[in-house]
Design a protein around this motif. Structure first.
Motif, PDB file in Angstrom:
ATOM      1  N   ASP A 104       0.853  -1.184   0.000  1.00 32.50           N
ATOM      2  CA  ASP A 104       0.000   0.000   0.000  1.00 32.50           C
ATOM      3  C   ASP A 104       0.888   1.232   0.000  1.00 32.50           C
ATOM      4  N   GLN A 105       0.964   1.891  -1.148  1.00 28.99           N
ATOM      5  CA  GLN A 105       1.849   3.049  -1.273  1.00 28.99           C
ATOM      6  C   GLN A 105       1.298   4.276  -0.552  1.00 28.99           C
ATOM      7  N   ASP A 106      -0.006   4.256  -0.235  1.00 26.69           N
ATOM      8  CA  ASP A 106      -0.585   5.410   0.459  1.00 26.69           C
ATOM      9  C   ASP A 106      -0.107   5.491   1.903  1.00 26.69           C
ATOM     10  N   ILE A 107       0.178   4.339   2.522  1.00 27.31           N
ATOM     11  CA  ILE A 107       0.607   4.385   3.922  1.00 27.31           C
ATOM     12  C   ILE A 107       2.103   4.162   4.070  1.00 27.31           C
ATOM     13  N   CYS A 108       2.802   3.884   2.987  1.00 27.60           N
ATOM     14  CA  CYS A 108       4.259   3.750   3.070  1.00 27.60           C
ATOM     15  C   CYS A 108       4.870   5.134   3.278  1.00 27.60           C
ATOM     16  N   THR A 109       5.693   5.250   4.331  1.00 30.27           N
ATOM     17  CA  THR A 109       6.313   6.546   4.611  1.00 30.27           C
ATOM     18  C   THR A 109       7.737   6.620   4.068  1.00 30.27           C
ATOM     19  N   GLY A 110       8.224   5.545   3.510  1.00 31.28           N
ATOM     20  CA  GLY A 110       9.587   5.543   2.991  1.00 31.28           C
ATOM     21  C   GLY A 110      10.638   5.559   4.066  1.00 31.28           C
ATOM     22  N   CYS A 111      10.358   4.903   5.203  1.00 30.83           N
ATOM     23  CA  CYS A 111      11.267   4.973   6.345  1.00 30.83           C
ATOM     24  C   CYS A 111      12.468   4.043   6.211  1.00 30.83           C
ATOM     25  N   GLN A 112      12.461   3.142   5.247  1.00 29.51           N
ATOM     26  CA  GLN A 112      13.576   2.233   4.955  1.00 29.51           C
ATOM     27  C   GLN A 112      13.739   1.126   5.998  1.00 29.51           C
TER      28      GLN A 112
END
Lengths: 241, 184
Positions: free
Chosen positions: A22-30
């Motif tokens: 789900d790209q809407d909730i992905c924050t890109g935190c790695q």
């Protein structure tokens, strides 16, 4: 022996294991990138080799921008890993049959002891998710104690990629079999999905309609990347849902 | 000078020298080959034969075999549970390393004999669960003293048994001959 017509049939199936991101909730935190490296004994190549574009990751967070500077807008973060294609581009080009399709688990396997390092598979992968061991990277003390014993430590000259944490799949199947039952949905998950603080990654059986991953895949607007190439990827991306 | 040397080689003394050199190289190679086939040195010359004769089960000392991937090698605590009640432990020179290890609180560094390469992920549990017996792979331990590997553990050997075990069952054959079952 596996006959050619059987291979064609397995390519037309939908696969066994799949993932929904789900790209809407992905924050890109790695966190998934770090967890993947820990779980799968992925080496740290250092800044020199990284500068040559030889950094090794089985999962990466892709970022894209829309519009002209200064009115740029960032699109949602996009975790990218091996899509475990049902009809993979990497497989037919390997001269050593080191990357083969698993008939049992419907995954793309990388057999490290067969790999001779032609890097043809990586060049043919439309997702650019394969990583090559350019050197035997040494682990400084005490990091060699951190190796996961369930995963091979790869050597120089070997290609590697995301395995959908096949060691966890096998472990769950082994535990289930010893208890005389089937593997339950959500009983185990991949390292990236386990580490994701936002639960943006969901892993499970795509061939079981009642599993969470199947329901997410069908309920919401899902996109499979580069599906038009006929690769039959097993990772579904949902955004704007 | 070189010409003279070659002429000397053709004389009886020269031929004998060539023969001795060849024999030395050959025996050196044979010795090296022999060393690769020896079982490794263990901290104690553990007699499997004696222990099996007492009726001790394999799983008593290697309990991991029925539970998980590694069978495990016993710690000195397991040895000591029986051996501290045996008078011979105190007097025997062969058992001195065990006594010393226990008194010093150090572990016994057993050397694994039946090993597979790093790229093979072997799990004991499914093999035991499928009804395989220990001696089918590890040999009859009631006949050997210090553990040794009775056969070459290579992929052909594994696959022969896997294909045999699958029989006519196609689904089982696919699972048991899949690369991803052992290599990941």
């Amino acid at each position: 022996m596996i006959r050619p017509e059987e291979i064609k049939m397995s390519a037309e199936e939908t696969g066994k294991w799949g993932m929904v991101i789900d790209q809407d909730i992905c924050t890109g935190c790695q966190a998934c990138v770090a967890a993947c490296a820990m779980e799968n004994n992925i080496t740290f190549v250092g800044e020199v080799d990284s500068g040559y574009g030889r950094s090794m990751h089985w999962i990466r967070i892709e970022r894209f921008w829309e519009g002209e500077y200064p009115e740029v807008k960032m699109t949602p973060q996009q975790p990218m890993m091996c899509q475990q294609c049902g009809h993979a581009n990497c497989e037919p080009v390997c001269p050593a049959f080191a990357t083969v399709h698993s008939q049992a688990e419907q995954l793309n396997l990388q057999v490290y002891n067969r790999c001779v390092g032609t890097r043809y598979c990586a060049n043919n992968c439309p997702y650019q998710v394969r990583a090559f061991n350019w050197r035997d990277y040494q682990r400084p003390e005490p990091l060699q104690n951190q190796f996961n014993p369930d995963v091979t430590v790869r050597r120089m000259g070997v290609m590697e990629k995301c395995t959908f944490c096949i060691q966890r799949i096998h472990k769950a199947q082994d535990t289930a079999k010893s208890e005389g039952r089937e593997v339950r949905d959500g009983e185990f998950t991949t390292a990236c999905a386990q580490a994701c603080p936002a639960n943006a990654i969901v892993f499970g059986r795509v061939d079981q309609p009642e599993s969470l991953v199947s329901q997410l895949k069908h309920r919401r607007h899902g996109v499979k990347h580069l599906e038009e190439l006929g690769t039959l990827p097993n990772v579904t991306y949902i955004k704007g849902g | 000078m070189v010409k003279k040397f070659f002429e000397w080689l053709k004389k009886p003394m020269g031929l004998i020298a060539v023969g001795i050199a060849f024999l030395a190289l050959f025996s050196g190679f044979a010795y090296w080959l022999n060393t690769t086939q020896q079982s490794p040195d263990q901290p104690i010359q553990f007699p499997h034969k004696t222990h099996v004769a007492f009726g001790i089960q394999c799983l008593y000392c290697h309990p991991g075999a029925s539970k998980g991937p590694a069978a495990g090698l016993p710690s000195q605590a397991k040895c000591w549970a029986c051996h501290n009640q045996i008078a011979k432990t105190q007097s025997s020179a062969l058992l001195a390393p065990l006594k010393d290890a226990v008194l010093a609180g150090e572990s016994l560094e057993w050397v694994p004999v039946a090993i597979v390469p790093d790229f093979v992920q072997f799990n004991h549990r499914p093999h035991i669960a499928a009804g395989r017996n220990c001696e089918e792979c590890h040999g009859d331990m009631s006949q050997v003293n210090v553990a040794e590997n009775p056969q070459v553990m290579n992929m052909g050997w594994c696959l022969n048994c896997h294909i045999e075990a699958a029989g006519e069952d196609q689904e089982k054959l696919i699972k048991l001959s899949d690369c991803g079952t052992c290599h990941y």
